[in-house]
Design a protein around this motif. Structure first.
Motif, PDB file in Angstrom:
ATOM      1  N   ASP A 129       0.849  -1.167   0.064  1.00 29.95           N
ATOM      2  CA  ASP A 129       0.032   0.031   0.002  1.00 29.95           C
ATOM      3  C   ASP A 129       0.744   1.412  -0.134  1.00 29.95           C
ATOM      4  O   ASP A 129       0.492   2.260  -0.738  1.00 29.95           O
ATOM      5  CB  ASP A 129      -0.806  -0.019   1.306  1.00 29.95           C
ATOM      6  CG  ASP A 129      -1.775  -1.298   1.232  1.00 29.95           C
ATOM      7  OD1 ASP A 129      -2.588  -1.408   0.480  1.00 29.95           O
ATOM      8  OD2 ASP A 129      -1.790  -1.843   2.306  1.00 29.95           O
ATOM      9  N   LEU A 130       1.840   1.121   0.677  1.00 30.67           N
ATOM     10  CA  LEU A 130       2.685   2.523   0.910  1.00 30.67           C
ATOM     11  C   LEU A 130       4.228   2.008   0.618  1.00 30.67           C
ATOM     12  O   LEU A 130       4.675   1.007   1.085  1.00 30.67           O
ATOM     13  CB  LEU A 130       2.671   3.364   2.340  1.00 30.67           C
ATOM     14  CG  LEU A 130       1.167   3.529   2.514  1.00 30.67           C
ATOM     15  CD1 LEU A 130       1.029   4.074   3.884  1.00 30.67           C
ATOM     16  CD2 LEU A 130       0.755   4.989   1.739  1.00 30.67           C
ATOM     17  N   VAL A 131       5.263   2.993   0.395  1.00 32.68           N
ATOM     18  CA  VAL A 131       6.395   3.018   0.702  1.00 32.68           C
ATOM     19  C   VAL A 131       7.160   3.933   1.578  1.00 32.68           C
ATOM     20  O   VAL A 131       6.707   4.943   1.530  1.00 32.68           O
ATOM     21  CB  VAL A 131       7.239   3.152  -0.761  1.00 32.68           C
ATOM     22  CG1 VAL A 131       8.707   3.157  -0.627  1.00 32.68           C
ATOM     23  CG2 VAL A 131       6.803   2.015  -1.861  1.00 32.68           C
ATOM     24  N   MET A 132       7.784   3.405   2.609  1.00 36.03           N
ATOM     25  CA  MET A 132       8.277   4.366   3.547  1.00 36.03           C
ATOM     26  C   MET A 132       9.913   4.404   3.607  1.00 36.03           C
ATOM     27  O   MET A 132      10.588   3.284   3.468  1.00 36.03           O
ATOM     28  CB  MET A 132       7.759   4.039   4.933  1.00 36.03           C
ATOM     29  CG  MET A 132       6.399   4.406   5.089  1.00 36.03           C
ATOM     30  SD  MET A 132       5.824   4.389   6.808  1.00 36.03           S
ATOM     31  CE  MET A 132       4.094   4.527   6.705  1.00 36.03           C
ATOM     32  N   GLY A 133      10.319   5.496   3.871  1.00 38.60           N
ATOM     33  CA  GLY A 133      12.002   5.570   4.164  1.00 38.60           C
ATOM     34  C   GLY A 133      12.148   7.074   4.634  1.00 38.60           C
ATOM     35  O   GLY A 133      11.437   7.958   4.944  1.00 38.60           O
ATOM     36  N   PRO A 134      13.392   7.272   4.769  1.00 38.50           N
ATOM     37  CA  PRO A 134      13.941   8.863   5.056  1.00 38.50           C
ATOM     38  C   PRO A 134      13.462   9.724   4.023  1.00 38.50           C
ATOM     39  O   PRO A 134      13.482   9.489   2.844  1.00 38.50           O
ATOM     40  CB  PRO A 134      15.308   8.660   5.159  1.00 38.50           C
ATOM     41  CG  PRO A 134      15.567   7.251   5.197  1.00 38.50           C
ATOM     42  CD  PRO A 134      14.710   6.478   4.427  1.00 38.50           C
ATOM     43  N   THR A 135      13.424  11.049   4.148  1.00 29.89           N
ATOM     44  CA  THR A 135      12.952  11.980   3.397  1.00 29.89           C
ATOM     45  C   THR A 135      14.246  12.445   2.714  1.00 29.89           C
ATOM     46  O   THR A 135      14.387  12.635   1.627  1.00 29.89           O
ATOM     47  CB  THR A 135      12.214  13.002   3.873  1.00 29.89           C
ATOM     48  OG1 THR A 135      10.988  12.560   4.382  1.00 29.89           O
ATOM     49  CG2 THR A 135      11.764  14.174   2.836  1.00 29.89           C
ATOM     50  N   ALA A 136      15.152  12.826   3.551  1.00 29.99           N
ATOM     51  CA  ALA A 136      16.524  13.127   3.318  1.00 29.99           C
ATOM     52  C   ALA A 136      17.699  12.533   3.995  1.00 29.99           C
ATOM     53  O   ALA A 136      17.432  11.955   5.107  1.00 29.99           O
ATOM     54  CB  ALA A 136      16.736  14.869   3.602  1.00 29.99           C
ATOM     55  N   PRO A 137      18.864  12.295   3.348  1.00 23.89           N
ATOM     56  CA  PRO A 137      19.747  11.591   4.079  1.00 23.89           C
ATOM     57  C   PRO A 137      20.639  12.219   5.331  1.00 23.89           C
ATOM     58  O   PRO A 137      21.194  11.273   6.005  1.00 23.89           O
ATOM     59  CB  PRO A 137      21.076  11.487   2.933  1.00 23.89           C
ATOM     60  CG  PRO A 137      20.690  12.536   1.945  1.00 23.89           C
ATOM     61  CD  PRO A 137      19.023  12.850   2.057  1.00 23.89           C
ATOM     62  N   THR A 138      20.313  13.483   5.485  1.00 18.87           N
ATOM     63  CA  THR A 138      20.675  13.959   6.565  1.00 18.87           C
ATOM     64  C   THR A 138      19.981  15.170   7.197  1.00 18.87           C
ATOM     65  O   THR A 138      18.742  15.390   6.540  1.00 18.87           O
ATOM     66  CB  THR A 138      22.202  14.683   6.497  1.00 18.87           C
ATOM     67  OG1 THR A 138      21.917  16.047   5.501  1.00 18.87           O
ATOM     68  CG2 THR A 138      23.352  14.152   5.746  1.00 18.87           C
ATOM     69  N   THR A 139      19.831  15.640   8.618  1.00 12.71           N
ATOM     70  CA  THR A 139      19.323  16.647   9.057  1.00 12.71           C
ATOM     71  C   THR A 139      19.845  17.979   8.080  1.00 12.71           C
ATOM     72  O   THR A 139      20.614  17.828   7.492  1.00 12.71           O
ATOM     73  CB  THR A 139      19.310  16.834  10.396  1.00 12.71           C
ATOM     74  OG1 THR A 139      21.041  16.841  10.902  1.00 12.71           O
ATOM     75  CG2 THR A 139      18.859  15.617  11.311  1.00 12.71           C
ATOM     76  N   ALA A 140      19.197  18.906   8.641  1.00  9.01           N
ATOM     77  CA  ALA A 140      19.593  20.227   7.829  1.00  9.01           C
ATOM     78  C   ALA A 140      21.184  20.493   7.911  1.00  9.01           C
ATOM     79  O   ALA A 140      21.740  20.577   9.227  1.00  9.01           O
ATOM     80  CB  ALA A 140      18.783  21.423   8.402  1.00  9.01           C
ATOM     81  N   PHE A 141      21.892  21.046   6.971  1.00 14.01           N
ATOM     82  CA  PHE A 141      23.226  21.366   6.890  1.00 14.01           C
ATOM     83  C   PHE A 141      23.506  22.813   7.084  1.00 14.01           C
ATOM     84  O   PHE A 141      22.412  23.509   6.715  1.00 14.01           O
ATOM     85  CB  PHE A 141      23.902  20.790   5.513  1.00 14.01           C
ATOM     86  CG  PHE A 141      23.056  21.003   4.320  1.00 14.01           C
ATOM     87  CD1 PHE A 141      23.456  22.511   3.716  1.00 14.01           C
ATOM     88  CD2 PHE A 141      22.126  20.011   3.586  1.00 14.01           C
ATOM     89  CE1 PHE A 141      22.897  22.546   2.192  1.00 14.01           C
ATOM     90  CE2 PHE A 141      21.772  20.310   2.667  1.00 14.01           C
ATOM     91  CZ  PHE A 141      21.933  21.632   1.832  1.00 14.01           C
ATOM     92  N   GLY A 142      24.678  23.185   7.227  1.00 18.84           N
ATOM     93  CA  GLY A 142      24.988  24.557   7.562  1.00 18.84           C
ATOM     94  C   GLY A 142      25.009  25.322   6.260  1.00 18.84           C
ATOM     95  O   GLY A 142      24.934  25.000   5.200  1.00 18.84           O
ATOM     96  N   ILE A 143      24.684  26.589   6.449  1.00 20.25           N
ATOM     97  CA  ILE A 143      24.520  27.758   5.419  1.00 20.25           C
ATOM     98  C   ILE A 143      25.996  27.852   4.874  1.00 20.25           C
ATOM     99  O   ILE A 143      27.048  27.823   5.772  1.00 20.25           O
ATOM    100  CB  ILE A 143      23.882  29.032   5.802  1.00 20.25           C
ATOM    101  CG1 ILE A 143      22.651  28.895   6.084  1.00 20.25           C
ATOM    102  CG2 ILE A 143      24.404  30.112   4.583  1.00 20.25           C
ATOM    103  CD1 ILE A 143      22.080  30.253   6.897  1.00 20.25           C
TER     104      ILE A 143
END
Length: 483
Positions: A390-404
């Motif tokens: 019914d669904l596919v799940m996993g991470p949205t992005a490989p890391t958390t937010a990175f620095g400017i």
């Protein structure tokens, strides 16, 4: 008005019972944005006429009546400039509203402003904007993601309750993950693209970003449906997405691609996402590891197809009809070359050049044609999965937010940030990101949920279940806490 603790339902009830007026709501929203936006740089333009427009609303007979909503600045509006965050369109004002804007106005929503983005939606951090980078409300030293970074920041910081974004390869979901909000890209064709400044026409899709799942369902209800002005718009009937929030996941079959935990995904992201998926399993869902074998090809496939379509779509910005025109030109060729050299930023130029190269006579078969064939294989991977799951799940992005400024010198590393989100655009399927929790650096992690074409209801149900469990919307971003 600060929307950190507000929902559309709550606001609607307050308007219906005259605890506040639509004019007050619009005025307070504008005042709060002006008060806070020097910290966030969420908005490029604001609708100063919004209080007057709101005052004209006397009946609150739709859920969105009187509700201020932000519209990403690559979606055309008549009240404000539409810049696409580019010098090329710095002072452009459209003579018509995009279909999604007209639909929101039909529901009596108030268009409050135009959030910042990566230039022409090309980027993953909002750093390519001509108007400067937006700041992540969880940590001002980090990016909010992109290209819909301004929309994400506006929602996560409580400046607005809902914002529209656009998603070509993850531009709604990745910033939603980075800023701890819910963002959904619907099925390709579910929402009209008429009035969206085109980047990659076969991949672009307008979607919704909110703190709460039900709020996104209200807005997607409003903007979905067939549009005869968009030849790719679906005739399929639009369900009421708010009725899909039954929160029952027992017996739900969830596929978890092993590739989504192998390709540069940080240990912290793996931990938080696995813990979220385990909650579904503990509540009766059937979770199985699967393979999407063509995932390793999505980055080159996407950047060839998207850049080729961008090369074609951006030919119209030539200094002749509208937008920026270079001065001190001596010939027609000068107008074209200098206008495009001065009007476009480096990332846009990079993608135009890549796209032009891959479409040229000597390289078309070797690059663009091969990419189109791979796109079909990527889509077929999902078709096979959805025969069983019914669904596919996993991470949205490989890391958390990175620095400017952390990745500006390495475009390929920046491009890799989209590796988990691109496939949904390639396959034309709906996909969303919901906050899975916080990593050890106190930054949000996104859980990506994908479903088969036109089954947004399955996503809304699964997302509302996890939202009810985690109540992440109650968490206040670090930069918004009283200190």
């Amino acid at each position: 008005m600060n929307y950190l603790n507000e929902s559309i339902d709550q606001l609607h009830q307050n308007l219906v019972h005259q605890k506040l007026s639509a004019k007050e709501l619009a005025t307070n929203t504008l005042d709060n944005i002006k008060k806070t936006d020097d910290k966030f740089n969420s908005f490029i333009s604001l609708n100063e006429n919004a209080p007057k427009e709101a005052e004209a609303i006397t009946e609150f007979d739709t859920p969105l009546a009187g509700i201020p909503i932000a519209v990403k600045d690559n979606i055309v509006t008549t009240e404000m400039k539409t810049t696409a965050a580019s010098r090329m369109l710095e002072n452009f004002v459209s003579v018509y509203d995009a279909t999604v804007v007209s639909k929101l106005k039909d529901q009596k929503a108030v268009i409050i402003g135009k959030p910042n983005l990566d230039e022409f939606a090309m980027g993953s951090s909002t750093e390519t904007s001509y108007f400067g980078v937006s700041k992540n409300p969880w940590d001002h030293t980090k990016v909010p993601g992109g290209s819909s970074g301004g929309s994400a920041t506006a929602v996560a910081s409580g400046q607005v309750v809902a914002a529209l974004g656009s998603d070509t390869g993850g531009s709604i979901r990745q910033p939603s993950a980075f800023t701890g909000i819910f963002g959904i890209k619907p099925t390709y064709g579910r929402v009209s693209r008429w009035g969206l400044i085109a980047f990659s026409s076969s991949l672009d899709q307008i979607g919704v970003m909110t703190k709460r799942v039900k709020d996104a369902a209200y807005v997607l209800n409003a903007i979905s449906g067939h549009d005869e002005r968009d030849s790719t718009s679906s005739m399929r009937e639009v369900p009421d997405f708010t009725k899909a929030l039954n929160k029952d996941v027992k017996g739900l079959k969830i596929a978890v691609p092993k590739e989504y935990f192998e390709i540069g995904v940080s240990d912290e992201v793996k931990r938080v996402v696995n813990e979220a998926i385990k909650v579904y399993e503990e509540n009766g869902a059937i979770v199985e590891e699967v393979s999407l074998p063509h995932t390793k090809y999505v980055i080159p496939t996407y950047y060839l197809i998207a850049s080729s379509e961008a090369s074609s779509n951006l030919q119209r910005f030539d200094g002749i009809r509208y937008g920026f025109r270079a001065s001190d030109v001596k010939s027609l060729a000068d107008v074209y070359v200098k206008t495009r050299s001065e009007g476009f930023g480096d990332e846009v130029k990079r993608r135009i050049m890549l796209g032009t190269f891959s479409l040229s006579a000597g390289t078309y078969d070797a690059y663009f044609k091969k990419a189109a064939q791979l796109r079909t294989l990527i889509k077929q991977d999902f078709d096979r999965l959805f025969e069983k799951y019914d669904l596919v799940m996993g991470p949205t992005a490989p890391t958390t937010a990175f620095g400017i400024d952390a990745k500006n010198d390495d475009p390929m590393t920046m491009y890799a940030n989209d590796i988990l989100t691109i496939s949904a655009n390639m396959a034309g399927i709906p996909a969303a990101s919901i906050p899975a929790g916080l990593a050890s650096d106190n930054m949000p992690v996104g859980l990506q949920i994908m479903a088969q074409r036109f089954d947004e209801e399955a996503i809304f149900n699964a997302a509302s279940f996890y939202e009810d469990y985690s109540k992440f919307y109650e968490k206040v971003p670090s930069e918004m806490e009283d200190k």
